[in-house]
Design a protein around this motif. Structure first.
Motif: not given
Length: 306
Positions: A39-45, A254-259
Motif C-alpha cells: 500500500x505504501x508503494x502505491x501511495x508514493x506512486x 497514506x500518512x507515512x507515504x505522505x511524510x
C-alpha cells in the motif's frame, strides 16, 4: 500505466502483498488486495513518485489481482516477483471488533529473492520502506533485514512502519529494535505501541523507542486525536484534519507515504510542515472507500488549508 522505462524508481517498498478475505454475513467472503508495504508503494506512486513494490506473489487468481492492481497503480513491475507457491491470505472473520488470522504456510511472499531484483537498482533508489507482517515471517524477515543493512551502508534512507499484528509477539522484539535502529523514519500508532511493547504505558513505550535511535524522525499517529512528529530535539503535534470520513482503511499507510514524499521532495520544510503534509495525506485517504491512495492535488488542497 506501469513504469516500463529503463530508469529505476527512486522509492521502493519491500515486504508483503496479500489478499484480505473479509467475512460478510457468515457465509460470504469478499477478497480485497492489500498489504501494508504494498500500500505504501502505491501511495508514493499516486503522489507522483517513481515507485516499486519489491516482493513475491502467487501465480494464481490472487496473484493475478495483485499484479493487475500494481500495474494500475503505476508501480515498476520489474520488482514484483511471481512464484509457484500458494497466496498469502488474511482471514478477517470479524470487522467489529477486528479479528483475523493469516493463512500462508510456505506461501509466495516467503520466497522473495532480493538477488533476483533488477541489476543496478541500488544505485538509483533514494528511499526504501519496510514494515508489516513481512518482518514477522521467516525466512523473509531475515532477507529483508539483510537488504536494509546493505542499503543503509549505501546511504539510502530507510523508513519503518511495524504496523502491529498478532504475529508480533516477544519473538518479534529483536526485529523491532534492529529495524528501529536502522531506520531514518519510524511510524507508529498508539495501537502499535500498546501491542509491540505489551503495555498500557504508551508514553513510556514511545520514550523507549526514541532511546533506541535518537536521530530518527518518529511519526506518532493517534487516529482522530491527531499526530506528532519527533525529529531530534524538534517536536510538533497537530490535530486531525476535519474531513468527511468515508473509510479509515489505508489512512496509516497514506500518512507515512505522505511524510516520505514530503521529505524526499521538500527537504527544506520544517518539522511542522512535514507533519501537516503527512496528516493531510492520511485525511485525504479517509475521503474514499477502501485503501485507495490519495492523489497529490487532494493532499495539497488539505495541506494548504492547514
Amino acid at each position: 500505466m506501469s513504469k516500463t522505462s529503463s530508469a529505476f524508481p527512486s522509492f521502493v517498498a519491500a515486504g508483503e502483498a496479500l489478499t484480505d478475505m473479509i467475512r460478510q454475513d457468515g457465509e460470504h467472503w469478499l477478497g480485497k488486495v492489500g498489504g501494508s508495504t504494498w500500500n505504501v508503494a502505491r501511495v508514493l506512486a499516486s503522489l507522483g513518485q517513481s515507485s516499486a513494490f519489491a516482493g513475491a506473489v502467487s501465480q494464481d487468481c490472487f496473484g493475478d489481482d495483485l499484479y493487475a492492481a500494481s500495474a494500475a497503480a503505476g508501480l515498476d513491475l520489474r520488482f514484483l516477483q511471481r512464484v509457484n507457491y500458494s497466496p498469502l491470505l488474511a482471514m478477517v472473520h470479524s470487522t467489529h471488533p477486528p479479528q483475523y488470522f493469516f493463512v500462508g504456510d510456505n506461501s509466495a511472499d516467503l520466497h522473495f529473492d532480493r538477488h533476483q531484483l533488477p541489476t543496478g537498482w541500488q544505485q538509483a533508489v533514494q528511499w526504501i520502506h519496510f514494515g508489516g507482517i513481512s518482518l514477522a515471517r521467516q525466512p523473509l524477515a531475515q532477507h529483508l533485514i539483510e537488504l536494509a543493512h546493505e542499503l543503509k551502508s549505501r546511504g539510502v534512507k530507510i523508513s519503518y512502519d511495524p504496523n502491529f499484528r498478532i504475529l508480533m509477539d516477544e519473538h518479534y522484539d529483536a526485529t523491532l529494535r534492529t529495524m528501529s535502529q536502522l531506520a531514518d523514519v519510524i511510524k507508529v500508532s498508539d495501537e502499535d505501541l500498546a501491542g509491540l511493547f505489551r503495555t498500557t504505558d504508551l508514553a513510556g513505550a514511545l520514550d523507549t523507542l526514541r532511546s533506541w535511535n535518537p536521530a530518527a524522525a518518529i511519526l506518532y499517529t493517534r487516529g482522530g486525536d491527531g499526530a506528532s512528529l519527533y525529529a531530534g530535539q524538534d517536536h510538533f503535534s497537530a490535530a486531525a484534519m476535519q474531513v468527511k470520513v468515508v473509510d479509515t482503511v489505508g489512512a496509516g499507510d497514506a500518512s507515512i507515504g505522505g511524510l516520505i514524499y514530503s521529505m524526499l521532495n521538500a527537504p527544506a520544510r520544517t518539522t511542522r510542515e512535514h507533519l501537516l503534509f503527512s496528516i493531510a495525506s492520511g485525511a485525504a485517504a479517509c475521503q474514499h472507500a477502501g485503501a485507495r491512495p490519495p492523489t497529490l492535488p487532494e493532499v495539497e488542497q488539505l495541506y494548504a488549508q492547514a
